[in-house]
Write an enzyme that holds these catalytic residues in place. Structure first.
Site, PDB file in Angstrom:
ATOM      1  N   HIS A   1       0.854  -1.191   0.000  1.00  0.00           N
ATOM      2  CA  HIS A   1       0.000   0.000   0.000  1.00  0.00           C
ATOM      3  C   HIS A   1       0.893   1.245   0.000  1.00  0.00           C
ATOM      4  O   HIS A   1       1.773   1.371   0.853  1.00  0.00           O
ATOM      5  CB  HIS A   1      -0.898   0.017   1.233  1.00  0.00           C
TER       6      HIS A   1
ATOM      7  N   ASP B   1      -7.488  -1.863   4.274  1.00  0.00           N
ATOM      8  CA  ASP B   1      -6.113  -1.432   4.565  1.00  0.00           C
ATOM      9  C   ASP B   1      -5.875  -1.316   6.070  1.00  0.00           C
ATOM     10  O   ASP B   1      -5.168  -0.420   6.542  1.00  0.00           O
ATOM     11  CB  ASP B   1      -5.808  -0.086   3.888  1.00  0.00           C
TER      12      ASP B   1
ATOM     13  N   ILE C   1      34.884  29.371  -1.912  1.00  0.00           N
ATOM     14  CA  ILE C   1      36.045  29.990  -2.556  1.00  0.00           C
ATOM     15  C   ILE C   1      36.324  31.383  -1.976  1.00  0.00           C
ATOM     16  O   ILE C   1      35.444  32.010  -1.398  1.00  0.00           O
ATOM     17  CB  ILE C   1      35.854  30.075  -4.090  1.00  0.00           C
ATOM     18  N   PRO C   2      37.555  31.884  -2.154  1.00  0.00           N
ATOM     19  CA  PRO C   2      37.956  33.181  -1.600  1.00  0.00           C
ATOM     20  C   PRO C   2      37.674  34.317  -2.566  1.00  0.00           C
ATOM     21  O   PRO C   2      37.151  34.115  -3.668  1.00  0.00           O
ATOM     22  CB  PRO C   2      39.453  32.997  -1.381  1.00  0.00           C
TER      23      PRO C   2
ATOM     24  N   LYS D   1      29.645  28.337  -2.766  1.00  0.00           N
ATOM     25  CA  LYS D   1      29.460  29.621  -2.100  1.00  0.00           C
ATOM     26  C   LYS D   1      30.637  30.520  -2.447  1.00  0.00           C
ATOM     27  O   LYS D   1      31.762  30.284  -2.020  1.00  0.00           O
ATOM     28  CB  LYS D   1      29.375  29.479  -0.581  1.00  0.00           C
TER      29      LYS D   1
ATOM     30  N   GLY E   1      29.891  33.404   5.225  1.00  0.00           N
ATOM     31  CA  GLY E   1      30.477  32.140   5.631  1.00  0.00           C
ATOM     32  C   GLY E   1      29.863  31.615   6.910  1.00  0.00           C
ATOM     33  O   GLY E   1      29.702  30.408   7.090  1.00  0.00           O
TER      34      GLY E   1
ATOM     35  N   CYS F   1      47.538  33.832  -3.034  1.00  0.00           N
ATOM     36  CA  CYS F   1      47.773  32.760  -2.056  1.00  0.00           C
ATOM     37  C   CYS F   1      49.253  32.421  -1.917  1.00  0.00           C
ATOM     38  O   CYS F   1      49.736  32.164  -0.818  1.00  0.00           O
ATOM     39  CB  CYS F   1      47.019  31.496  -2.467  1.00  0.00           C
TER      40      CYS F   1
END
Length: 969
Positions: A149, A185, A613-614, A639, A672, A749
């Site tokens: 069912h 049922d 990501i930065p 993001k 963030g 970086c």
């Protein structure tokens, strides 16, 4: 063959279970004998009572599991066509009975009951049955009867359970396998399974995603539990019990004075049968394909609807309807009283479609399709243009067959079930097919609300909303924030500020795309073609993207064009080529004699991946991570940095143009602390890739571990040492050294965070650096002659000024700069410090700005300077300048960093890996495992040369899992 079979049927008994080295499949003809090894547990003789594809699959799976189906009781043929369950059983030689009814005037028909009892069943299994089965049949077998069912009993008893699950707005759906009793049922529960109801699920979506495949497994599991004597009988509670009858067309009229969500639930709960309807222009019109509208209402033409307080809007995507709460929903398709179905977007032009003249090649396709129709509608002597698919006896299962057979026999032509429902007459269906072949029947165009600016001699169009499941949409709570142009401090536009609900929607979309969507079924080469197309679109739009990057991040336009955008294009092309080259390996193992084994590994995608990501290289950092992620076959939720979201959202727009399916790529701008933290904690995300600070990286790693131990790769902070020996080519060292520090305004970086200059050339090096700095032009990043643009955002500029003040207080010598440039925006002078001692703040901490930190080392003290260079918790990059190749190789071996540059700097490439060691993180972007770039004059190369390994797919492995498969034969 028979003699071998009889020998093989000797059995070896171990308790109640019996092992047959070779057995006949219990549901097969002798002519299709399969000899295989099967381990039989307790098995039952089963009578299957029911119909449909669902019943057929339950039948097939029970046979495969070794149960003996002693009889199939199904419905009579309709229009000369047997039910799928009957066809499968007849093919296997299983007895099939087709009774139109089991009882008459309240009593069981004796002939029917006798036929049933003749098969000697131990258990009745009713997977899907529309007939009334008498209780003496239900109770007849040793183990009674079990029924499937499609609801979580006791809720939604009755024949329209799936519909009412949606109509009532239930958050959970599911099914029950229960023991039949004399109630409706109401019998005891054997087992239940549940799933989440997604906001835009339809009856078909729920059935295909969960109720059908999991229901088949559950029915087989239930039979085995009964066979093993482990099946529970859990009485149903009366609390929460509901019963709803079958919905009929006259009861399905829409009542308009309700919220948008209630209207949406009513419409989707009646899709496809019986169909929710309303009156428009005096005619009954049925609505199909409802979805809640989370984005702003698109423009359209008003449509008056009887009973609705506000007119609907016919837009290019569908018909927008409004609830009494001011919120909206959209309906894709409309059906009129004569049965004709059209896209809702074509309501005002429904009668204007011209008949398409067919080419010779299209006529061949039409003839092939006519043969397919004839095969399905075997009761129809001739397929004519006016032949109606459904009025000729076709059912929903025939729609699936039609779509799949056309795909198989017409060169892979991909139709949707919806196409059949919208063109039921053969002539109309052929017209639809031809339009699809010609590309005239594509999905509605993506709706994008742009912020447009006339800048850099072009009109720049920038999306600003969240991008979720292939659509741009406002944040769930409507919040926005300002993104700032660092050149003058002005607001570029307001951007949607993603909430927790938006993150959850994006992850759900990505999960659905991976598990149920086209992306998960797409072959690797087609995936690569999409990525190549996306790379081409990035390149075609590179001037606009570079302009947006300059506006949003302050990147100098010429640098953005070459590096920010140029390397993004290269990255997608590089990984597009990897899509069909991902492979495992075969492994020789000890054989399980006297049998043999084959062991191999497979590389498989992880599932939904999150990428954070930065702000220093907004598009390039997106490309570095997402290209590998997509090439591996994952879906993603990305993001972007809160201060630089615009190129990521433009990228989302281009991904739709490239043809990426909905849900594969999702972009959620925001903070963030909210969106990023939720991604790290989300239980449906299997991998998170992060580039940013070490402090935040540690927090993310902790959240990923505590939540669901998701895989993590981290590219974190750096304090990259650059050692300049006195035997270097000084002109090159000055030029490269300045680039190592001031490239991209120092927001880099791998920027050289500390320069060690050998004592004998120290002063000259500093003098020449200052001379070159004075020649640099600071100004508007869109000016082609500008060398040095603004820092990314105000808070970062203030941090850099504080960094300089700390250096002066500790006794370092400020040789040049250290101040904000007196002009609008966030500009800082390129800065040089000397006399920096090892204990100072400047020697230990990264500035991430245009600040050159120089320390002197004694002539010839190679090991001493190496010790100082490695005296840091970071290890992202490093560099050395010398003419002596032996010294260069020695230093490169001793430096503790993920990348070593020799006589060059910032020379990254998509085929070379990128990532750090120590507290600079772990995991790789781009190419192979260990990398250093070496440049020497040709004369030195002739004396001694280095050998470098070819690139391997290191970044891909960050987004893949390895599965080991061992089989015995």
């Amino acid at each position: 063959m028979l003699r071998r079979g009889s020998q093989a049927l000797r059995r070896f008994s171990t308790g109640r279970n019996v092992y047959y080295p070779y057995v006949f499949h219990p549901c097969q003809h002798l002519s299709s004998l399969i000899i295989s090894q099967v381990y039989f547990k307790n098995k039952l003789k089963v009578a299957l009572i029911g119909q449909s594809l669902f019943g057929q699959e339950v039948y097939s799976h029970l046979c495969k599991e070794g149960h003996r189906v002693v009889g199939v009781f199904t419905v009579p043929d309709k229009d000369g066509k047997a039910d799928p369950l009957a066809l499968a059983a007849e093919k296997d030689g299983t007895p099939v009975f087709k009774f139109p009814r089991w009882r008459m005037k309240g009593k069981t028909i004796k002939e029917v009951a006798d036929a049933y009892r003749s098969v000697g069943a131990e258990l009745n299994v009713l997977p899907f049955c529309t007939q009334f089965i008498p209780m003496d049949v239900i109770d007849s077998p040793k183990h009674g009867s079990i029924i499937y069912h499609p609801s979580i009993l006791p809720r939604h008893r009755g024949a329209s359970a799936i519909n009412w699950t949606l109509i009532m707005g239930d958050k959970k759906a599911g099914f029950s396998v229960f023991w039949a009793d004399d109630g409706l049922d109401t019998g005891p529960i054997l087992l239940q399974r549940s799933c989440d109801v997604k906001p835009n699920d339809t009856v078909d979506a729920l059935y295909n995603r969960f109720l059908y495949p999991e229901g088949i497994k559950a029915m087989v599991e239930a039979v085995q539990l009964i066979a093993d004597g482990k099946a529970p009988r859990i009485p149903q509670p009366e609390e929460g019990a509901t019963y709803e009858g079958i919905q009929k067309k006259e009861n399905a009229e829409i009542s308009w004075d309700q919220s948008a969500e209630v209207l949406h639930n009513w419409i989707r709960g009646h899709d496809k049968v019986p169909g929710a309807w309303t009156e428009i222009n005096g005619q009954m019109v049925t609505f199909y394909g409802s979805s809640l509208l989370n984005s702003s209402v698109p423009p359209g033409e008003p449509l008056e609807i009887k009973g609705a307080k506000k007119p609907g809007l016919v837009t290019k995507n569908g018909l927008v309807l409004f609830g009494n709460d001011g919120k909206a929903l959209m309906v894709r398709n409309l059906q009129f009283e004569d049965g004709k179905m059209i896209p809702a977007s074509q309501y005002f032009s429904a009668g204007e479609t011209s008949v398409v003249e067919l080419t010779a090649e299209e006529l061949k396709v039409a003839e092939t399709i006519k043969v397919i129709w004839a095969g399905i509608l075997s009761n129809i002597p001739v397929i004519e243009n006016s032949t109606d698919f459904f009025k000729s006896g076709a059912r929903s299962m025939d729609v699936v067959r039609l779509v799949e057979e056309i795909r198989q026999k017409c060169g892979g032509l991909q139709l949707q079930n919806e196409d059949v429902y919208m063109a039921t007459k053969f002539e109309d269906f052929i017209q639809k097919v031809v339009r699809k072949l010609r590309g005239e029947d594509q999905e509605a165009e993506l709706v994008v609300d742009y912020v447009s600016k006339e800048v850099n001699q072009m009109t720049v169009k920038m999306p600003y909303q969240c991008f979720i499941n292939g659509e741009f949409t406002d944040a769930d709570d409507g919040k926005t924030y300002d993104t700032i142009n660092p050149t003058d401090g002005s607001t570029i536009c307001k951007v949607s500020y993603a909430s927790l609900a938006d993150v959850d929607k994006a992850v759900a979309a990505a999960k659905d795309a991976f598990e149920n969507g086209e992306w998960g079924r797409m072959n690797a080469r087609d995936r690569g073609r999409l990525m190549y197309r996306l790379a081409d679109l990035l390149e075609e739009n590179q001037e606009e993207l570079a302009t947006i990057e300059a506006l949003d991040s302050g990147a100098v336009y010429t640098l953005a064009l070459k590096t920010h955008i140029g390397m993004s294009v290269q990255t997608f092309r590089y990984f597009a080529g990897w899509c069909d080259k991902i492979q495992g390996s075969t492994i020789p193992i000890n054989q399980a004699r006297p049998n043999r084994n084959l062991t191999f590994t497979k590389k498989e995608p992880l599932g939904v991946c999150a990428i954070i990501i930065p702000w220093n290289y907004p598009l390039m950092m997106l490309a570095w991570k997402s290209a590998a992620c997509l090439a591996a076959g994952n879906t993603l939720v990305l993001k972007p940095a809160q201060v630089t979201p615009l190129t990521a959202l433009k990228f989302a727009e281009l991904s739709v143009k490239a043809g990426f399916p909905k849900g594969v790529i999702n972009i959620i701008p925001g903070s963030g602390g909210i969106a990023g933290q939720r991604l790290s904690e989300h239980p449906d995300i299997r991998k998170l890739g992060f580039t940013g600070s070490t402090l935040i990286g540690k927090q993310i790693m902790k959240s990923c571990a505590v939540s669901n131990l998701k895989k993590v790769s981290l590219e974190l902070g750096g304090k990259s040492p650059l050692i300049i020996f006195n035997d270097c080519e000084l002109d090159n060292a000055v030029r490269m050294g300045m680039g190592a520090v001031f490239f991209n305004k120092g927001e880099n970086c791998i920027a050289a965070g500390r320069l060690f200059v050998e004592e004998s050339i120290h002063d000259e090096f500093v003098t020449r650096v200052v001379e070159e700095i004075k020649k640099m032009k600071i100004g508007d990043p869109l000016d082609r002659s500008t060398d040095h643009g603004p820092q990314n955002h105000k808070a970062h500029l203030e941090k850099l000024l504080q960094y300089c003040e700390t250096g002066v207080k500790e006794g370092a010598t400020l040789v040049y700069g250290g101040r904000q440039v007196q002009r609008p925006g966030f500009f800082m002078e390129p800065t040089v410090f000397t006399d920096v001692e090892d204990h100072m703040y400047l020697a230990k901490e990264e500035s991430f700005g245009p600040i050159m930190v120089i320390s002197k080392f004694q002539n010839g003290d190679i090991d001493g300077v190496l010790q100082r260079a490695n005296n840091t918790e970071y290890g992202l990059a490093s560099g050395v300048f010398t003419r002596d190749i032996n010294k260069a190789m020695y230093v490169s071996e001793k430096l503790e960093a993920g990348t070593v540059f020799i006589n060059t700097y910032n020379k990254t490439d998509v085929a070379a890996p990128f990532g750090g060691v120590k507290q600079s993180g772990f995991g790789k972007d781009l190419g192979k495992l260990y990398f250093f770039h070496c440049v020497f004059p040709l004369s030195h190369i002739r004396e001694k040369s280095a050998v470098f390994h070819a690139p391997r797919e290191e970044a891909l492995n960050e987004y893949l899992k390895t599965k080991t498969v061992t089989l015995e034969y």
